[in-house]
Design a protein around this motif. Structure first.
Motif, PDB file in Angstrom:
ATOM      1  N   GLU B 179      43.714   5.760   7.527  1.00  0.00           N
ATOM      2  CA  GLU B 179      43.722   4.548   8.350  1.00  0.00           C
ATOM      3  C   GLU B 179      43.636   3.267   7.536  1.00  0.00           C
ATOM      4  N   LYS B 180      43.710   3.387   6.212  1.00  0.00           N
ATOM      5  CA  LYS B 180      43.654   2.177   5.399  1.00  0.00           C
ATOM      6  C   LYS B 180      45.069   1.757   5.005  1.00  0.00           C
ATOM      7  N   PRO B 181      45.249   0.447   4.716  1.00  0.00           N
ATOM      8  CA  PRO B 181      46.557  -0.012   4.255  1.00  0.00           C
ATOM      9  C   PRO B 181      46.895   0.605   2.899  1.00  0.00           C
ATOM     10  N   LYS B 182      48.125   1.081   2.755  1.00  0.00           N
ATOM     11  CA  LYS B 182      48.499   1.828   1.544  1.00  0.00           C
ATOM     12  C   LYS B 182      49.225   0.986   0.500  1.00  0.00           C
ATOM     13  N   ALA B 183      49.894  -0.068   0.948  1.00  0.00           N
ATOM     14  CA  ALA B 183      50.716  -0.834   0.015  1.00  0.00           C
ATOM     15  C   ALA B 183      49.867  -1.344  -1.146  1.00  0.00           C
ATOM     16  N   LEU B 184      48.642  -1.782  -0.848  1.00  0.00           N
ATOM     17  CA  LEU B 184      47.743  -2.299  -1.880  1.00  0.00           C
ATOM     18  C   LEU B 184      47.343  -1.216  -2.858  1.00  0.00           C
TER      19      LEU B 184
ATOM     20  N   MET C 256      42.338  -6.727   5.030  1.00  0.00           N
ATOM     21  CA  MET C 256      43.735  -6.308   4.976  1.00  0.00           C
ATOM     22  C   MET C 256      44.362  -6.698   3.637  1.00  0.00           C
ATOM     23  N   GLU C 257      43.743  -7.637   2.948  1.00  0.00           N
ATOM     24  CA  GLU C 257      44.228  -8.065   1.637  1.00  0.00           C
ATOM     25  C   GLU C 257      43.745  -7.127   0.549  1.00  0.00           C
ATOM     26  N   ALA C 258      42.408  -6.939   0.515  1.00  0.00           N
ATOM     27  CA  ALA C 258      41.819  -6.219  -0.604  1.00  0.00           C
ATOM     28  C   ALA C 258      41.624  -4.742  -0.286  1.00  0.00           C
ATOM     29  N   GLY C 259      41.722  -4.386   0.990  1.00  0.00           N
ATOM     30  CA  GLY C 259      41.532  -2.981   1.350  1.00  0.00           C
ATOM     31  C   GLY C 259      40.099  -2.524   1.281  1.00  0.00           C
ATOM     32  N   MET C 260      39.179  -3.442   1.019  1.00  0.00           N
ATOM     33  CA  MET C 260      37.773  -3.084   0.910  1.00  0.00           C
ATOM     34  C   MET C 260      37.026  -3.550   2.155  1.00  0.00           C
ATOM     35  N   PRO C 261      35.976  -2.830   2.559  1.00  0.00           N
ATOM     36  CA  PRO C 261      35.160  -3.333   3.664  1.00  0.00           C
ATOM     37  C   PRO C 261      34.580  -4.688   3.292  1.00  0.00           C
ATOM     38  N   ALA C 262      34.820  -5.682   4.106  1.00  0.00           N
ATOM     39  CA  ALA C 262      34.183  -6.972   3.907  1.00  0.00           C
ATOM     40  C   ALA C 262      32.739  -6.822   4.360  1.00  0.00           C
ATOM     41  N   VAL C 263      31.773  -7.184   3.493  1.00  0.00           N
ATOM     42  CA  VAL C 263      30.371  -7.023   3.875  1.00  0.00           C
ATOM     43  C   VAL C 263      30.082  -7.878   5.101  1.00  0.00           C
ATOM     44  N   GLY C 264      29.413  -7.284   6.066  1.00  0.00           N
ATOM     45  CA  GLY C 264      29.145  -8.011   7.307  1.00  0.00           C
ATOM     46  C   GLY C 264      30.350  -8.077   8.209  1.00  0.00           C
ATOM     47  N   GLY C 265      31.473  -7.502   7.757  1.00  0.00           N
ATOM     48  CA  GLY C 265      32.730  -7.656   8.475  1.00  0.00           C
ATOM     49  C   GLY C 265      32.820  -6.827   9.744  1.00  0.00           C
ATOM     50  N   HIS C 266      31.883  -5.889   9.897  1.00  0.00           N
ATOM     51  CA  HIS C 266      32.013  -5.038  11.082  1.00  0.00           C
ATOM     52  C   HIS C 266      31.779  -5.841  12.357  1.00  0.00           C
ATOM     53  N   GLU C 267      31.208  -7.047  12.226  1.00  0.00           N
ATOM     54  CA  GLU C 267      31.001  -7.883  13.422  1.00  0.00           C
ATOM     55  C   GLU C 267      32.272  -8.635  13.828  1.00  0.00           C
ATOM     56  N   HIS C 268      33.230  -8.679  12.926  1.00  0.00           N
ATOM     57  CA  HIS C 268      34.400  -9.513  13.204  1.00  0.00           C
ATOM     58  C   HIS C 268      35.071  -9.161  14.519  1.00  0.00           C
ATOM     59  N   THR C 390      53.072  12.478   9.506  1.00  0.00           N
ATOM     60  CA  THR C 390      53.193  11.592   8.348  1.00  0.00           C
ATOM     61  C   THR C 390      52.205  10.446   8.476  1.00  0.00           C
ATOM     62  N   ASP C 391      52.214   9.590   7.488  1.00  0.00           N
ATOM     63  CA  ASP C 391      51.367   8.406   7.445  1.00  0.00           C
ATOM     64  C   ASP C 391      52.030   7.336   8.304  1.00  0.00           C
ATOM     65  N   VAL C 392      51.396   6.934   9.381  1.00  0.00           N
ATOM     66  CA  VAL C 392      52.044   6.053  10.343  1.00  0.00           C
ATOM     67  C   VAL C 392      52.367   4.684   9.724  1.00  0.00           C
ATOM     68  N   GLY C 393      51.549   4.282   8.765  1.00  0.00           N
ATOM     69  CA  GLY C 393      51.791   2.990   8.110  1.00  0.00           C
ATOM     70  C   GLY C 393      53.102   2.991   7.349  1.00  0.00           C
ATOM     71  N   LEU C 394      53.289   4.018   6.514  1.00  0.00           N
ATOM     72  CA  LEU C 394      54.518   4.098   5.735  1.00  0.00           C
ATOM     73  C   LEU C 394      55.719   4.363   6.644  1.00  0.00           C
ATOM     74  N   PHE C 395      55.509   5.149   7.695  1.00  0.00           N
ATOM     75  CA  PHE C 395      56.580   5.441   8.650  1.00  0.00           C
ATOM     76  C   PHE C 395      57.119   4.152   9.277  1.00  0.00           C
ATOM     77  N   LEU C 396      56.218   3.305   9.765  1.00  0.00           N
ATOM     78  CA  LEU C 396      56.660   2.090  10.454  1.00  0.00           C
ATOM     79  C   LEU C 396      57.356   1.128   9.495  1.00  0.00           C
ATOM     80  N   GLU C 397      56.841   1.059   8.257  1.00  0.00           N
ATOM     81  CA  GLU C 397      57.489   0.183   7.285  1.00  0.00           C
ATOM     82  C   GLU C 397      58.941   0.617   7.060  1.00  0.00           C
TER      83      GLU C 397
END
Lengths: 406, 406, 406, 406
Positions: B179-184, C256-268, C390-397
């Protein structure tokens, strides 16, 4: 009047409800051939067999031969058969071009106008004709200039029809998903094993290390003592972790008592291997009183054979492990031909290896918690295979209970 | 004043935020020992290292020794170290009792009051002391009367700390779920491979047959041509299906063009094996003009080595396959020590085998569509491992695009 | 001469190679009935249709009626049909006993000696006869005393035959495992969507939040802009995470940029929901300039409708979510009847809900990385369903690239 | 002297071996802040608590506030606390900007210089201050102008430390893979349930339809009769298939006796729904003597409440199903606050919904055969959650045996 080359074939059996007729037609079309229905006598009731006569049409002889080869494996025989052709193996370990690759079904080959049975039903082998007899041979074992069957002429395969009446067990030919009731399945498996034993056939257990990790080795040992295991196939891991469990009370470092990883316990399996290597092997360790309990101990005590096949990921390995994989295949092969049932427990590698060597008539039960593994194992073209998605630990406990209850 | 036997140990590093301090305390308690904090100098900012002095208390010498062994692997060193002890191997292929089992971390052993490095970081081996030098040795390779380290005294392990700054790539040390973005991730993997290559280190690719089935072998061949593959590890299957694809246009009988099973195509892999056996091997088949395309052809043409390890389920096998698994391990082992990165693609068996031989410092990337496989491979105690749950076919296509774009 | 009650039925079509004949025979036997083949005219070539006349024998009228009901859904029609029977609904939301439950196939009902078509093909509904017309009705929507069809007499179902020639795409009717080449499949899906659009039919996209988490929402938005999305079905989550991504650059707190959990981001996602609630809804947020990018923004800008159905696990929810599930079903239902294709992406819940409402003739493509989900969705009795692991992300791209390339 | 804005925070507890200290440091760095260790008094033995004083440094007030908010949820309290700030809700169903989103941990809020407890521990809600008391409120339930806590000042959260001594059961805080021994786990779960019952707390069972399909509903009914089920949460499906099983002997059309799909049986669930709709509901059907056995019958007979929440994929549904998901959440919410244990069986949707509403202190056990589901459910931040990968049917049978044995 068809263009191209053709040959008439006869198909007999429960053609419609077994689905065989449909598969033959599909295959002819998929191979870019054509067919005409010359005659079709449909059994009047669902007890009667049907007989179909099809004219198969190809572009040329080679195309036609290819089609006949494929549908021959489904039981379509030429109305006017010819003898099988052979060619000499060009070198040790090499088949002649166009060699006939066996299915795991009962096969006969026509030599000098007579049909002779091919001994050793196993997939993907060649057929040697020698002194008027025929037997299968693995590619690696063929010797230069042996007479190997080539092409598809003069071969007859008896397809397994889907059983009209339930034979060995009720779930025959279906996959048992994790969402189906299991108590019934276990009862049926126990019943089937009993019948196989009564027929004097062997029961093969193919066992992965999860059987030990789940604490189910004790239940498998109960099946051994009850006489339901004729031979055990596995790898280094299942034996190592069983011995680790006997010597240290852990499996892969996890305590079998507390269920928790024992700190530092991941080394136990190495020390267990080293101990058995010091004894010279598992049997020697039992004789020397070093190994006094567990599944491997039970097998040795009951004098039940086992084949441990090496793998690239092995630690050690134990001296009993056959590190050359071709030798290990040979060791397994001889048991496969005389077995009546095969139970595959939580190991994809050894189960596929075994499945490749089993005749299609052997009732096979695959148990794994991963549905993808079960699907892969069960989906290998035999009507006698059943896949069960469940927890192998709980499965073995209930199966042993069921067997002892009888 | 503590009861029982004790020893003071020093731990240095980013003790708190690396989690090492917490793991040491946990392990002492789990092993039924006690500890007292003698001193704890905490780094003032998150740049400074901390130094802790713990008194470790056990029931008796043996218990204490066991605890020190476990926490030694986390970097806790006795304040007053002694020399390592050795004992002779009792027989060929057998370690002495109490042998020290290695981790895959950088290790030193104290001999004659001096710390000497142990060459060949690999898990679960023994350590031989010979002519004042130390190196690891597999159990099967030890020779009788060699001096093998026993016990935990006189050993020092440098644990990998979790990198404070991202080094090789951003996703370091985490599993990348489906479920994570793969391009990165793909961009980071490409970047990491480039850096490893620039450092002159080897890149190992461990490859399962799904890479061929998914049509991704062509993309892997692009990586070979771009110079990103130093050696390929795999089994019979990946080579067979690649060659089947080159000779017949199918992989396991499935057309690579149409994506549909070619009727009768399941025999293709057998015929492909037989053809290569007739040539004498893959390299010979390339030289003889029989094999003219595909991944294996590219490897041979580019003079890139490969190790094909046998498995019990192999058909044939190809002459290039090493059928003895201990020999195959030896062949792989030499590449492992000099590699800087390892990419594992859709094969659990060969990936575990390789992972067992890799030093912890090698950046490892495991790609599989099955999250259970990724978890199992990524969860092997190294901070340098990343697991990616995705479709290996699409992954390789995008990775090759990314590498060529640079 | 058969004992018991019997009725003669006629079956027409590609009976053998479609497998329909085999299924009918199996079902009769499984229901403990008997059959006799009165006549069977087999099409001579694989272009010709066959016609079979079977005599179906049951223990009594009720038993016979039950058998006829089951095989009627496979296209077996009584030679001498009678009119359908109806009974009044006993209360609002309750069907009469013995109500006929619809399949999702084209159905006709015999009223006053004439066959009239039933509008609204959908599984598991009832049929209302009203003013000489017939239409399906959900259980919850039936009103007391409406005339509902009961029993199986006077009903005719046209089964979907397996297409002899590939129609919409090559992979028709098969599951595409993770081990198959994907580039071909994606090309075929693009081609199929184009054809559906040219026929003026709707394309439904059923979308789970993984589409956003994988970074694929942008690619789906490209498909929206290219005119390939007629309506989007989903839940609160997919819209919330898309909006979170637009407002905060994270999806479920993962950058979505770094692919890492943003700390505190679960509230977004909570703050995103609250923001949209403050605006009054998604469309209002777009109009007020609060929401300026992302998938939902694209849908609103392009004036493409969406149905967001509530679920028990929703946070918030967004004002656009229909929290009553029966209302949500009604909102989805109207789109289902006029669609020509349905693409299901990484959501089992909404995909099953949608699948339940689709006519069997709608080409359906299910994409998920979990093979168990794909199997469950693809295995719902329609010949027009294809599952892709398959990986839905790569499929849609890749699908968006393919569509834009055309 | 640090640049930027700073605040000193105190942290008390088993800081190192609970891992909390490490997480706080990680989060500060990840949020781009800095810290200095002002003092750190480490507990001398593993019984003593530690106290740390950290200076947290941010770029500006807003940045500092954000960091304090995140680490506040881990128990870091400002040395000089201020009162909490509130703002009025701008509209019904909308929180003010910057609202404080709750964790599921015990929380206190500072009002007028006094710490008052917040009632209703549940994730992702707001906090209302009313008449000097504080309670949580869902977003959808807030009314315009209520006083809602904003920002992170004046809030204190008590983190759950990892238990030093095993409390409720031995496997606490770990996932039990399919490869672990299960008998021990089941014994521990039984023991834990007994203790929860003795404490007078509720036990919630969250149940998916697989419990019925696997034939395990009878075993769950035994747990109901033994007094181990305080309330059942589920959807339409579990109740429908249980009733189908009682009325027709099938579950989703599969015979519970024979384990085979009953031909035509897929309609049974529709007829079962229609029957119960005709009665007016499940309780009425029991009273009218229509429903005389099964799980739902047992619940009604024993007067145990149940909450059936609607979903978009429901057929029917049963009259007892709450079709509005917000109403269904409210119905579940009141049971969650007073429960001591929650057993989640084979349903991801309802389990996530329930998990979202449970205080962190509730011991939660998730059982599913799919490891991905277990991981997703178990990985939700509570130390009191255990995931078990096994066959739910066999698990319930053994758990009921274990409970009855005591």
């Amino acid at each position: 009047m068809p263009h191209g080359h053709y040959e008439d074939v006869r198909i007999t059996g429960h053609l419609i409800d077994s689905g065989i007729m449909s598969r033959i037609m599909d295959d002819v079309v998929a191979l870019d051939g054509e067919f005409e229905t010359v005659s079709f006598e449909v059994g009047r009731t669902n007890e009667d067999v049907s007989v179909a006569l099809l004219r198969i049409i190809g572009h040329d002889e080679a195309h036609l031969d290819r089609i006949l080869g494929v549908i021959g494996q489904l039981g379509a025989e030429p109305v006017d058969p010819s003898d099988a052709r052979t060619a000499p193996a060009p070198a040790d370990g090499v088949f002649p071009d166009g060699f006939y690759a066996t299915s795991n079904l009962e096969t006969a080959v026509r030599v000098g106008g007579r049909w002779i049975p091919v001994s050793g039903s196993e997939m993907d082998l060649g057929i040697v004709i020698e002194d008027g007899a025929a037997h299968t041979v693995p590619m690696a074992d063929v010797r230069a200039s042996e007479h190997i069957v080539v092409g598809h002429a003069g071969l007859r395969v008896r397809p397994l029809e889907r059983p009209r009446d339930k034979q060995d067990f009720e779930f025959m030919n279906s996959e048992v998903s994790s969402e189906k009731p299991k108590a019934l399945v276990i009862r049926d498996v126990a019943h089937m094993l009993k019948r196989v034993r009564e027929r004097g056939q062997r029961i093969i257990f193919v066992v992965g290390p999860a059987v030990v990790h789940t604490g189910a080795a004790a239940h498998l040992a109960r099946l051994v003592r009850a006489g339901y295991v004729s031979v055990l196939f596995g790898g280094n891991a299942v034996a190592v972790h069983d011995i680790e469990s006997a010597l240290y009370g852990t499996s892969l470092g996890v305590s079998m008592e507390a269920g928790m990883p024992a700190v530092g316990g991941h080394e136990h399996h190495l020390r267990a291997i080293n101990t058995i290597r010091g004894c010279g092997g598992i049997r020697q360790a039992v004789k020397q009183g070093v190994l006094t309990e567990g599944l491997m101990h039970t097998l040795v005590s009951m004098d039940i054979p086992y084949v441990l096949a090496g793998s690239i990921r092995d630690d050690g390995p134990l001296p009993d492990v056959i590190t050359d994989v071709l030798e290990a295949q040979s060791a397994m092969r001889e048991y496969c031909q005389t077995s009546g049932a095969c139970i595959m427990l939580s190991t994809m590698l050894h189960s596929i290896a075994t499945g490749n060597m089993l005749p299609a008539s052997v009732t096979t039960v695959c148990v794994d918690i991963n549905p993808a593994v079960v699907t892969k194992l069960a989906d290998r073209g035999s009507f006698q295979t059943i896949g069960i998605v469940t927890d192998v630990g709980l499965f073995l406990e209930m199966l042993a209970d069921e067997v002892e209850r009888r």
